[in-house]
Motif scaffolding. Sequence first.
Motif, PDB file in Angstrom:
ATOM      1  N   LEU A  23       0.844  -1.186   0.000  1.00  0.00           N
ATOM      2  CA  LEU A  23       0.000   0.000   0.000  1.00  0.00           C
ATOM      3  C   LEU A  23       0.883   1.241   0.000  1.00  0.00           C
ATOM      4  O   LEU A  23       1.885   1.292   0.711  1.00  0.00           O
ATOM      5  CB  LEU A  23      -0.915   0.006   1.231  1.00  0.00           C
ATOM      6  CG  LEU A  23      -1.770  -1.246   1.462  1.00  0.00           C
ATOM      7  CD1 LEU A  23      -2.614  -1.070   2.714  1.00  0.00           C
ATOM      8  CD2 LEU A  23      -2.637  -1.544   0.255  1.00  0.00           C
ATOM      9  N   ALA A  29       0.950   5.787  -0.278  1.00  0.00           N
ATOM     10  CA  ALA A  29       0.200   6.967   0.139  1.00  0.00           C
ATOM     11  C   ALA A  29      -0.855   7.318  -0.911  1.00  0.00           C
ATOM     12  O   ALA A  29      -0.633   7.136  -2.112  1.00  0.00           O
ATOM     13  CB  ALA A  29       1.154   8.134   0.354  1.00  0.00           C
ATOM     14  N   PRO A  30      -1.993   7.810  -0.476  1.00  0.00           N
ATOM     15  CA  PRO A  30      -3.046   8.160  -1.438  1.00  0.00           C
ATOM     16  C   PRO A  30      -2.683   9.400  -2.238  1.00  0.00           C
ATOM     17  O   PRO A  30      -1.761  10.144  -1.884  1.00  0.00           O
ATOM     18  CB  PRO A  30      -4.259   8.424  -0.542  1.00  0.00           C
ATOM     19  CG  PRO A  30      -3.668   8.852   0.763  1.00  0.00           C
ATOM     20  CD  PRO A  30      -2.403   8.071   0.910  1.00  0.00           C
ATOM     21  N   SER A  85      -1.552  13.473   3.161  1.00  0.00           N
ATOM     22  CA  SER A  85      -1.329  12.186   2.504  1.00  0.00           C
ATOM     23  C   SER A  85      -0.333  11.331   3.277  1.00  0.00           C
ATOM     24  O   SER A  85      -0.525  10.124   3.457  1.00  0.00           O
ATOM     25  CB  SER A  85      -0.833  12.414   1.072  1.00  0.00           C
ATOM     26  OG  SER A  85      -0.588  11.183   0.427  1.00  0.00           O
ATOM     27  N   MET A 107      -1.095   7.741   6.046  1.00  0.00           N
ATOM     28  CA  MET A 107      -0.393   6.467   5.910  1.00  0.00           C
ATOM     29  C   MET A 107       0.233   6.043   7.234  1.00  0.00           C
ATOM     30  O   MET A 107       0.260   4.867   7.590  1.00  0.00           O
ATOM     31  CB  MET A 107       0.686   6.568   4.834  1.00  0.00           C
ATOM     32  CG  MET A 107       0.167   6.451   3.422  1.00  0.00           C
ATOM     33  SD  MET A 107      -0.762   4.926   3.127  1.00  0.00           S
ATOM     34  CE  MET A 107       0.528   3.702   3.258  1.00  0.00           C
ATOM     35  N   SER A 110      -0.878   2.644   9.093  1.00  0.00           N
ATOM     36  CA  SER A 110       0.097   1.616   9.465  1.00  0.00           C
ATOM     37  C   SER A 110       0.036   1.317  10.959  1.00  0.00           C
ATOM     38  O   SER A 110       0.195   0.164  11.381  1.00  0.00           O
ATOM     39  CB  SER A 110       1.508   2.064   9.071  1.00  0.00           C
ATOM     40  OG  SER A 110       1.882   3.235   9.770  1.00  0.00           O
ATOM     41  N   GLN A 112       6.863  -1.448   7.347  1.00  0.00           N
ATOM     42  CA  GLN A 112       6.643  -0.100   6.841  1.00  0.00           C
ATOM     43  C   GLN A 112       7.944   0.521   6.359  1.00  0.00           C
ATOM     44  O   GLN A 112       8.992   0.403   6.993  1.00  0.00           O
ATOM     45  CB  GLN A 112       6.033   0.781   7.932  1.00  0.00           C
ATOM     46  CG  GLN A 112       5.718   2.204   7.488  1.00  0.00           C
ATOM     47  CD  GLN A 112       5.149   3.047   8.603  1.00  0.00           C
ATOM     48  OE1 GLN A 112       5.101   2.605   9.744  1.00  0.00           O
ATOM     49  NE2 GLN A 112       4.725   4.261   8.295  1.00  0.00           N
ATOM     50  N   ASN A 125       6.352   6.054   3.274  1.00  0.00           N
ATOM     51  CA  ASN A 125       5.106   6.207   2.507  1.00  0.00           C
ATOM     52  C   ASN A 125       4.603   4.901   1.896  1.00  0.00           C
ATOM     53  O   ASN A 125       3.776   4.928   0.989  1.00  0.00           O
ATOM     54  CB  ASN A 125       5.258   7.257   1.407  1.00  0.00           C
ATOM     55  CG  ASN A 125       5.536   8.643   1.959  1.00  0.00           C
ATOM     56  OD1 ASN A 125       5.130   8.963   3.069  1.00  0.00           O
ATOM     57  ND2 ASN A 125       6.226   9.468   1.194  1.00  0.00           N
ATOM     58  N   LYS A 126       5.108   3.769   2.373  1.00  0.00           N
ATOM     59  CA  LYS A 126       4.648   2.481   1.862  1.00  0.00           C
ATOM     60  C   LYS A 126       4.483   1.509   3.025  1.00  0.00           C
ATOM     61  O   LYS A 126       5.244   1.532   3.990  1.00  0.00           O
ATOM     62  CB  LYS A 126       5.627   1.907   0.834  1.00  0.00           C
ATOM     63  CG  LYS A 126       5.722   2.704  -0.448  1.00  0.00           C
ATOM     64  CD  LYS A 126       6.677   2.062  -1.435  1.00  0.00           C
ATOM     65  CE  LYS A 126       6.810   2.904  -2.698  1.00  0.00           C
ATOM     66  NZ  LYS A 126       7.757   2.294  -3.671  1.00  0.00           N
ATOM     67  N   SER A 155      -8.614   0.320   7.628  1.00  0.00           N
ATOM     68  CA  SER A 155      -8.839   1.613   6.968  1.00  0.00           C
ATOM     69  C   SER A 155     -10.116   2.276   7.476  1.00  0.00           C
ATOM     70  O   SER A 155     -10.196   3.512   7.548  1.00  0.00           O
ATOM     71  CB  SER A 155      -8.886   1.432   5.455  1.00  0.00           C
ATOM     72  OG  SER A 155      -9.945   0.574   5.078  1.00  0.00           O
ATOM     73  N   TYR A 194      -5.530   4.986   0.996  1.00  0.00           N
ATOM     74  CA  TYR A 194      -4.315   4.379   0.477  1.00  0.00           C
ATOM     75  C   TYR A 194      -4.491   4.094  -1.003  1.00  0.00           C
ATOM     76  O   TYR A 194      -5.608   4.100  -1.533  1.00  0.00           O
ATOM     77  CB  TYR A 194      -3.994   3.071   1.217  1.00  0.00           C
ATOM     78  CG  TYR A 194      -5.099   2.041   1.101  1.00  0.00           C
ATOM     79  CD1 TYR A 194      -5.144   1.137   0.037  1.00  0.00           C
ATOM     80  CD2 TYR A 194      -6.107   1.967   2.052  1.00  0.00           C
ATOM     81  CE1 TYR A 194      -6.159   0.196  -0.081  1.00  0.00           C
ATOM     82  CE2 TYR A 194      -7.130   1.039   1.941  1.00  0.00           C
ATOM     83  CZ  TYR A 194      -7.155   0.158   0.879  1.00  0.00           C
ATOM     84  OH  TYR A 194      -8.168  -0.759   0.765  1.00  0.00           O
ATOM     85  N   SER A 195      -3.383   3.859  -1.670  1.00  0.00           N
ATOM     86  CA  SER A 195      -3.406   3.394  -3.055  1.00  0.00           C
ATOM     87  C   SER A 195      -2.652   2.071  -3.104  1.00  0.00           C
ATOM     88  O   SER A 195      -1.717   1.847  -2.321  1.00  0.00           O
ATOM     89  CB  SER A 195      -2.739   4.413  -3.996  1.00  0.00           C
ATOM     90  OG  SER A 195      -1.391   4.630  -3.632  1.00  0.00           O
TER      91      SER A 195
END
Length: 233
Positions: free
Chosen positions: A62, A64-65, A95, A99, A103, A131, A134-135, A160, A186-187
């Motif tokens: 995942l 950051a959006p 953003s 995250m 996490s 983690q 940003n991921k 989420s 998240y993206s």
Amino acid sequence: MSEKQISPLKPGRNDDEIDLVELVQKLWAQKFIILFITFCGVVSAAGYAYLTPQKFESKTILAAPSITTFAPFVQDVKVSSDSTVDVLGVALKLSDNVMVLLSRNLLAPATQAAFISENPSFAGCASAISQTRNKVVVSVTCPDKGDSLLALSGYIEHASKITAQEFQSLMMAVGVKSSIKAREFYSVESLPSTEAMPNKKLILALGLVLGGMLGVFVALIRNVFIENRTRSA
């Protein structure tokens, strides 16, 4: 004056040099020992691979959006603020911070316990979170392949939703009324993938290689003892 005659050097083998042909011949003489130990290594690896209960690990990454997700929040901040607002800076911070919040919820034992309580069919599954900047790498291991994929998606959705509720409460506390969906927190950088554990083919290959190496080592040691015994006789 007499001249010294220098005789050409004759090629000879240094005692410290290894004669590869001779070494191969010695190993070949003990081929049955090498084959037997290699066979034992393969059998041991096969026993571990096929007797160990198989599990399946599903994993996804995942990220950051998109900062455009937080455009309504930035607009509310601009309206309620008397000073100039760094639109891009506020969006980037939101953003990154969501995250971090996501996490934390994924890692929280309370989140895992609540998810299992709501989904008792996944009681035999285990989750792992790692983690980076940003991921977030999320993995779930279950005895069943289908369950591992369902548990992975379900656990991310569960965490989420908790994150969305916390984030919404914080925004309302500072006068921001815009809302955001849990899925927008998240993206997905990589689609979920599933691997069988243990990897039988890999374990068998390692058993073959390690068994062969051990067999050669034992043959070399045995050859040294034989040579020393021959010299002392």
